[in-house]
Motif scaffolding. Structure first.
Motif, PDB file in Angstrom:
ATOM      1  N   VAL A 147       0.844  -1.196   0.000  1.00 55.60           N
ATOM      2  CA  VAL A 147       0.000   0.000   0.000  1.00 55.60           C
ATOM      3  C   VAL A 147       0.881   1.248   0.000  1.00 55.60           C
ATOM      4  CG1 VAL A 147      -1.768   1.301   1.233  1.00 55.60           C
ATOM      5  CG2 VAL A 147      -1.878  -1.198   1.190  1.00 55.60           C
ATOM      6  N   TYR A 148       1.917   1.240   0.847  1.00 51.76           N
ATOM      7  CA  TYR A 148       2.830   2.389   0.890  1.00 51.76           C
ATOM      8  C   TYR A 148       3.600   2.540  -0.419  1.00 51.76           C
ATOM      9  CZ  TYR A 148       2.158   3.399   5.845  1.00 51.76           C
ATOM     10  OH  TYR A 148       1.626   3.772   7.051  1.00 51.76           O
ATOM     11  N   LEU A 149       3.961   1.424  -1.036  1.00 50.89           N
ATOM     12  CA  LEU A 149       4.681   1.473  -2.306  1.00 50.89           C
ATOM     13  C   LEU A 149       3.836   2.137  -3.383  1.00 50.89           C
ATOM     14  CD1 LEU A 149       7.157   0.649  -4.032  1.00 50.89           C
ATOM     15  CD2 LEU A 149       5.991  -1.528  -4.457  1.00 50.89           C
ATOM     16  N   TYR A 150       2.539   1.796  -3.408  1.00 50.17           N
ATOM     17  CA  TYR A 150       1.643   2.332  -4.440  1.00 50.17           C
ATOM     18  C   TYR A 150       1.194   3.753  -4.133  1.00 50.17           C
ATOM     19  CZ  TYR A 150       0.909  -1.998  -7.107  1.00 50.17           C
ATOM     20  OH  TYR A 150       1.064  -3.093  -7.921  1.00 50.17           O
ATOM     21  N   LEU A 151       0.903   4.048  -2.847  1.00 58.10           N
ATOM     22  CA  LEU A 151       0.219   5.293  -2.510  1.00 58.10           C
ATOM     23  C   LEU A 151       0.928   6.139  -1.455  1.00 58.10           C
ATOM     24  CD1 LEU A 151      -3.154   3.519  -2.780  1.00 58.10           C
ATOM     25  CD2 LEU A 151      -2.633   5.568  -4.065  1.00 58.10           C
ATOM     26  N   ASN A 152       2.166   5.798  -1.151  1.00 59.09           N
ATOM     27  CA  ASN A 152       3.102   6.642  -0.396  1.00 59.09           C
ATOM     28  C   ASN A 152       2.797   6.826   1.085  1.00 59.09           C
ATOM     29  OD1 ASN A 152       4.594   7.153  -2.795  1.00 59.09           O
ATOM     30  ND2 ASN A 152       3.065   8.701  -3.352  1.00 59.09           N
ATOM     31  N   SER A 153       1.594   7.278   1.439  1.00 55.95           N
ATOM     32  CA  SER A 153       1.293   7.583   2.832  1.00 55.95           C
ATOM     33  C   SER A 153      -0.215   7.554   3.034  1.00 55.95           C
ATOM     34  CB  SER A 153       1.832   8.980   3.202  1.00 55.95           C
ATOM     35  OG  SER A 153       1.125   9.979   2.479  1.00 55.95           O
ATOM     36  N   LYS A 154      -0.610   7.615   4.285  1.00 54.08           N
ATOM     37  CA  LYS A 154      -2.038   7.653   4.592  1.00 54.08           C
ATOM     38  C   LYS A 154      -2.668   8.926   4.028  1.00 54.08           C
ATOM     39  CE  LYS A 154      -5.255   7.443   8.529  1.00 54.08           C
ATOM     40  NZ  LYS A 154      -5.387   7.363  10.011  1.00 54.08           N
ATOM     41  N   GLU A 155      -1.958  10.037   4.128  1.00 54.34           N
ATOM     42  CA  GLU A 155      -2.476  11.300   3.594  1.00 54.34           C
ATOM     43  C   GLU A 155      -2.662  11.227   2.078  1.00 54.34           C
ATOM     44  OE1 GLU A 155       0.107  10.968   5.601  1.00 54.34           O
ATOM     45  OE2 GLU A 155      -0.590  11.907   7.467  1.00 54.34           O
ATOM     46  N   ASP A 156      -1.677  10.663   1.383  1.00 54.66           N
ATOM     47  CA  ASP A 156      -1.786  10.541  -0.070  1.00 54.66           C
ATOM     48  C   ASP A 156      -2.890   9.563  -0.464  1.00 54.66           C
ATOM     49  OD1 ASP A 156       0.227  12.347  -0.459  1.00 54.66           O
ATOM     50  OD2 ASP A 156       1.787  10.864  -0.850  1.00 54.66           O
ATOM     51  N   LEU A 157      -3.023   8.511   0.306  1.00 56.39           N
ATOM     52  CA  LEU A 157      -4.095   7.546   0.041  1.00 56.39           C
ATOM     53  C   LEU A 157      -5.457   8.211   0.207  1.00 56.39           C
ATOM     54  CD1 LEU A 157      -5.207   4.697  -0.443  1.00 56.39           C
ATOM     55  CD2 LEU A 157      -4.802   4.198   1.981  1.00 56.39           C
ATOM     56  N   PHE A 158      -5.623   8.992   1.258  1.00 57.82           N
ATOM     57  CA  PHE A 158      -6.895   9.670   1.496  1.00 57.82           C
ATOM     58  C   PHE A 158      -7.177  10.681   0.374  1.00 57.82           C
ATOM     59  CE2 PHE A 158      -9.540  12.680   4.228  1.00 57.82           C
ATOM     60  CZ  PHE A 158     -10.653  11.855   4.214  1.00 57.82           C
ATOM     61  N   THR A 159      -6.159  11.407  -0.046  1.00 62.72           N
ATOM     62  CA  THR A 159      -6.328  12.357  -1.147  1.00 62.72           C
ATOM     63  C   THR A 159      -6.745  11.636  -2.425  1.00 62.72           C
ATOM     64  OG1 THR A 159      -4.685  13.876  -0.215  1.00 62.72           O
ATOM     65  CG2 THR A 159      -5.173  14.096  -2.565  1.00 62.72           C
ATOM     66  N   ALA A 160      -6.146  10.486  -2.691  1.00 63.66           N
ATOM     67  CA  ALA A 160      -6.515   9.705  -3.881  1.00 63.66           C
ATOM     68  C   ALA A 160      -7.965   9.249  -3.802  1.00 63.66           C
ATOM     69  CB  ALA A 160      -5.583   8.505  -4.034  1.00 63.66           C
ATOM     70  N   CYS A 161      -8.411   8.888  -2.614  1.00 63.99           N
ATOM     71  CA  CYS A 161      -9.814   8.494  -2.422  1.00 63.99           C
ATOM     72  C   CYS A 161     -10.747   9.672  -2.698  1.00 63.99           C
ATOM     73  CB  CYS A 161     -10.033   7.988  -1.003  1.00 63.99           C
ATOM     74  SG  CYS A 161      -9.263   6.398  -0.631  1.00 63.99           S
ATOM     75  N   ILE A 162     -10.406  10.832  -2.156  1.00 63.57           N
ATOM     76  CA  ILE A 162     -11.233  12.025  -2.360  1.00 63.57           C
ATOM     77  C   ILE A 162     -11.357  12.324  -3.847  1.00 63.57           C
ATOM     78  CG2 ILE A 162     -11.380  14.525  -1.999  1.00 63.57           C
ATOM     79  CD1 ILE A 162      -9.900  14.040   0.688  1.00 63.57           C
ATOM     80  N   ARG A 163     -10.232  12.323  -4.538  1.00 63.38           N
ATOM     81  CA  ARG A 163     -10.245  12.666  -5.968  1.00 63.38           C
ATOM     82  C   ARG A 163     -11.048  11.663  -6.782  1.00 63.38           C
ATOM     83  NH1 ARG A 163      -3.860  14.541  -6.550  1.00 63.38           N
ATOM     84  NH2 ARG A 163      -4.146  16.559  -5.486  1.00 63.38           N
ATOM     85  N   ARG A 164     -10.899  10.389  -6.467  1.00 66.63           N
ATOM     86  CA  ARG A 164     -11.648   9.387  -7.220  1.00 66.63           C
ATOM     87  C   ARG A 164     -13.142   9.514  -6.981  1.00 66.63           C
ATOM     88  NH1 ARG A 164     -11.820   2.853  -6.446  1.00 66.63           N
ATOM     89  NH2 ARG A 164     -13.158   3.518  -4.728  1.00 66.63           N
ATOM     90  N   GLU A 165     -13.542   9.671  -5.725  1.00 63.02           N
ATOM     91  CA  GLU A 165     -14.963   9.764  -5.409  1.00 63.02           C
ATOM     92  C   GLU A 165     -15.570  11.066  -5.931  1.00 63.02           C
ATOM     93  OE1 GLU A 165     -16.611   7.081  -4.132  1.00 63.02           O
ATOM     94  OE2 GLU A 165     -14.617   6.219  -4.472  1.00 63.02           O
ATOM     95  N   ALA A 166     -14.803  12.149  -5.888  1.00 64.46           N
ATOM     96  CA  ALA A 166     -15.284  13.424  -6.417  1.00 64.46           C
ATOM     97  C   ALA A 166     -15.496  13.334  -7.920  1.00 64.46           C
ATOM     98  CB  ALA A 166     -14.292  14.536  -6.090  1.00 64.46           C
ATOM     99  N   ARG A 167     -14.557  12.720  -8.606  1.00 67.66           N
ATOM    100  CA  ARG A 167     -14.689  12.574 -10.059  1.00 67.66           C
ATOM    101  C   ARG A 167     -15.897  11.724 -10.415  1.00 67.66           C
ATOM    102  NH1 ARG A 167      -9.984  11.173 -10.756  1.00 67.66           N
ATOM    103  NH2 ARG A 167     -10.207   8.905 -10.722  1.00 67.66           N
ATOM    104  N   ALA A 168     -16.097  10.639  -9.688  1.00 63.10           N
ATOM    105  CA  ALA A 168     -17.225   9.747  -9.968  1.00 63.10           C
ATOM    106  C   ALA A 168     -18.561  10.454  -9.744  1.00 63.10           C
ATOM    107  CB  ALA A 168     -17.131   8.500  -9.089  1.00 63.10           C
ATOM    108  N   LEU A 169     -18.664  11.231  -8.663  1.00 61.04           N
ATOM    109  CA  LEU A 169     -19.909  11.935  -8.371  1.00 61.04           C
ATOM    110  C   LEU A 169     -20.186  13.010  -9.422  1.00 61.04           C
ATOM    111  CD1 LEU A 169     -22.341  12.562  -6.607  1.00 61.04           C
ATOM    112  CD2 LEU A 169     -20.855  13.967  -5.150  1.00 61.04           C
TER     113      LEU A 169
END
Length: 232
Positions: free
Chosen positions: A50-72
């Motif tokens: 998970v860290y290799l792909y998405l670097n940190s918890k903060e980056d993972l959360f940001t990626a989630c926000i962006r994906r869900e925002a785009r989908a909505l």
């Protein structure tokens, strides 16, 4: 016998799998309580991956926000089909919004609850999404209203306030619908349509409400009255 090897997946597929697990965890447990161990276990991968792909918890959360925002955003744009009468366009856009938030309650919780309360960077991501939706709704209402009563001078600023109010009401209603048993997306969209369309329908017909001229707003400071007066 040798150890069983984990089936290899394309990076993009594996990353979406991690994001799915993260959205479920952040949405149900909250950003602070969610752990990378829990997310990795739910995704069926190791925490180092998970860290290799998405670097940190903060980056993972940001990626989630962006994906869900785009989908909505894509769901709302696709729902409000052009060429329909104004009320049908608004209805179809609202139905798409409530259908999406009902089908993705964890994603909606990430956007509307978690991201807004855990730091300016996260909140800014959601604010950008919201601004895009408000701008889209503004143009939808503006085009329909101008066409309905042939008023090319209808002010965008006036309609923008209505769009802000409509989007805010939709957000609050989605929160309520997602925690109220038995409330369907269609019922939520119908509730907001009944609440909003009376006023918007008048706007489409060129009928505007104006503040009273007999001192009914005497308690409101003049500058504030000018700012909040809904119409010309």
């Amino acid at each position: 016998m040798g150890a069983v090897k984990t089936k290899r997946m394309p990076r993009a597929v594996r990353e979406q799998q991690m994001l799915d697990a993260a959205v479920r965890t952040f949405g149900s447990r909250g950003y602070m309580a969610a752990s990378m161990d829990e997310i990795a276990e739910l995704a069926g991968v190791s925490k180092p991956l998970v860290y290799l792909y998405l670097n940190s918890k903060e980056d993972l959360f940001t990626a989630c926000i962006r994906r869900e925002a785009r989908a909505l955003t894509e769901a709302v744009r696709a729902g409000a089909r052009p060429g329909l009468p104004a009320d049908r366009q608004l209805w179809s856009g609202l139905a798409a919004f409530f259908t999406h938030t009902a089908r993705h309650p964890d994603g909606w919780a990430v956007l509307h609850l978690q991201a807004r309360t855990h730091g300016e960077v996260f909140a800014a991501e959601v604010a950008a999404m919201r601004a895009e939706i408000v701008a889209f709704v503004t143009q939808l209402i503006l085009a329909a209203a101008r066409e309905a009563h042939r008023d090319p001078d209808l002010r965008e600023a006036e309609v923008a306030g209505l769009a802000e109010a409509l989007v805010g009401a939709a957000e609050s209603l989605a929160d309520w619908a997602n925690v109220t048993p038995g409330v369907t997306a269609r019922q939520a969209a119908t509730t907001l349509m009944n609440f909003a369309w009376a006023g918007l329908g008048d706007l489409m017909a060129g009928r505007h409400w104006t503040p009273p001229a007999d001192g009914g707003d005497a308690d409101v400071p003049e500058s504030q009255s000018e700012v909040t007066a809904p119409v010309r």
